[in-house]
Scaffold this motif. Structure first.
Motif, PDB file in Angstrom:
ATOM      1  N   VAL A   1     -25.249  16.728  15.409  1.00  0.00           N
ATOM      2  CA  VAL A   1     -24.248  17.789  15.532  1.00  0.00           C
ATOM      3  C   VAL A   1     -24.834  18.950  16.329  1.00  0.00           C
ATOM      4  O   VAL A   1     -26.052  19.142  16.363  1.00  0.00           O
ATOM      5  CB  VAL A   1     -23.750  18.278  14.154  1.00  0.00           C
ATOM      6  N   ALA A   2     -23.937  19.720  16.957  1.00  0.00           N
ATOM      7  CA  ALA A   2     -24.355  20.859  17.766  1.00  0.00           C
ATOM      8  C   ALA A   2     -23.223  21.891  17.792  1.00  0.00           C
ATOM      9  O   ALA A   2     -22.131  21.638  17.275  1.00  0.00           O
ATOM     10  CB  ALA A   2     -24.704  20.407  19.176  1.00  0.00           C
ATOM     11  N   LYS A   3     -23.508  23.011  18.418  1.00  0.00           N
ATOM     12  CA  LYS A   3     -22.558  24.119  18.524  1.00  0.00           C
ATOM     13  C   LYS A   3     -21.174  23.620  18.913  1.00  0.00           C
ATOM     14  O   LYS A   3     -21.026  22.828  19.838  1.00  0.00           O
ATOM     15  CB  LYS A   3     -23.058  25.119  19.564  1.00  0.00           C
ATOM     16  N   GLY A   4     -20.185  24.083  18.168  1.00  0.00           N
ATOM     17  CA  GLY A   4     -18.791  23.722  18.434  1.00  0.00           C
ATOM     18  C   GLY A   4     -18.274  22.568  17.607  1.00  0.00           C
ATOM     19  O   GLY A   4     -17.064  22.355  17.533  1.00  0.00           O
ATOM     20  N   ASP A   5     -19.153  21.811  16.964  1.00  0.00           N
ATOM     21  CA  ASP A   5     -18.712  20.679  16.150  1.00  0.00           C
ATOM     22  C   ASP A   5     -18.078  21.156  14.847  1.00  0.00           C
ATOM     23  O   ASP A   5     -18.515  22.142  14.247  1.00  0.00           O
ATOM     24  CB  ASP A   5     -19.873  19.743  15.818  1.00  0.00           C
ATOM     25  N   VAL A   6     -17.046  20.440  14.419  1.00  0.00           N
ATOM     26  CA  VAL A   6     -16.382  20.679  13.142  1.00  0.00           C
ATOM     27  C   VAL A   6     -16.561  19.414  12.316  1.00  0.00           C
ATOM     28  O   VAL A   6     -16.256  18.316  12.779  1.00  0.00           O
ATOM     29  CB  VAL A   6     -14.881  20.997  13.336  1.00  0.00           C
ATOM     30  N   LEU A   7     -17.067  19.567  11.085  1.00  0.00           N
ATOM     31  CA  LEU A   7     -17.410  18.429  10.241  1.00  0.00           C
ATOM     32  C   LEU A   7     -16.577  18.453   8.971  1.00  0.00           C
ATOM     33  O   LEU A   7     -16.375  19.510   8.380  1.00  0.00           O
ATOM     34  CB  LEU A   7     -18.893  18.496   9.855  1.00  0.00           C
ATOM     35  N   SER A   8     -16.151  17.292   8.523  1.00  0.00           N
ATOM     36  CA  SER A   8     -15.395  17.221   7.281  1.00  0.00           C
ATOM     37  C   SER A   8     -16.222  16.571   6.183  1.00  0.00           C
ATOM     38  O   SER A   8     -17.047  15.699   6.446  1.00  0.00           O
ATOM     39  CB  SER A   8     -14.101  16.423   7.475  1.00  0.00           C
TER      40      SER A   8
END
Length: 167
Positions: A85-92
């Protein structure tokens, strides 16, 4: 609204709590949903140093979580998967069993910065698959605080009638 509840919050003006547990867990964070007047939604700002995690691998049976990566890079453990994951990612992180267990680990060279947003159930069970623990808790009594909180392991369970007078 009272003087302590705001419509907006500037994260840069919030005082972060710095904590450390052992060699692997460390962070600077602050929860501020209540400051915004939110009762059923929690939100926190989190900074995790390189090589660290802000929490153990865990799953919620009732509450759902969402993470927004604001800076840095890391690895998202979810179930048996590991996702970069990196900047801007949205995780559920939906509610469920061990298949929804999750943990963010900073694998980069700078702090991993993210917002964590979650539902806040009145009663919750959290499992920790790596250590075999569980947490049972209630939230939001009349004073807004948890009134029951127990961390244990399920292999030390007792019978329903154990210790009851006359049973």
């Amino acid at each position: 609204m009272t003087d302590t509840v705001k419509s907006t919050v500037n994260i840069g003006e919030l005082q972060l709590d710095h904590w450390r547990q052992g060699e692997f867990y460390e962070g600077r964070d602050v929860s501020f949903g209540a400051l915004l007047g939110l009762k059923d939604l929690g939100i926190s700002y989190n900074e995790v140093p390189p090589g660290k995690s802000g929490c153990p691998f865990h799953n919620h049976h009732v509450e759902e979580e969402l993470f927004f990566i604001a800076a840095g890079e890391g690895e998202y453990r979810i179930g048996e998967r590991r996702i970069p994951v990196a900047k801007g990612d949205v995780l559920s992180a939906p509610a469920g069993g061990p298949e929804t267990a999750h943990q963010l680990i900073n694998t980069g060279a700078v702090p991993l910065v993210y917002l964590a947003i979650s539902t806040t159930a009145k009663t919750e069970i959290v499992e920790y698959p790596d250590s075999g623990k569980f947490l049972a808790k209630t939230n939001r009594g009349a004073d807004g605080k948890s009134h029951f909180r127990f961390i244990g392991r399920d292999h030390v369970s007792v019978d329903y009638w154990d210790g009851e007078p006359g049973a």
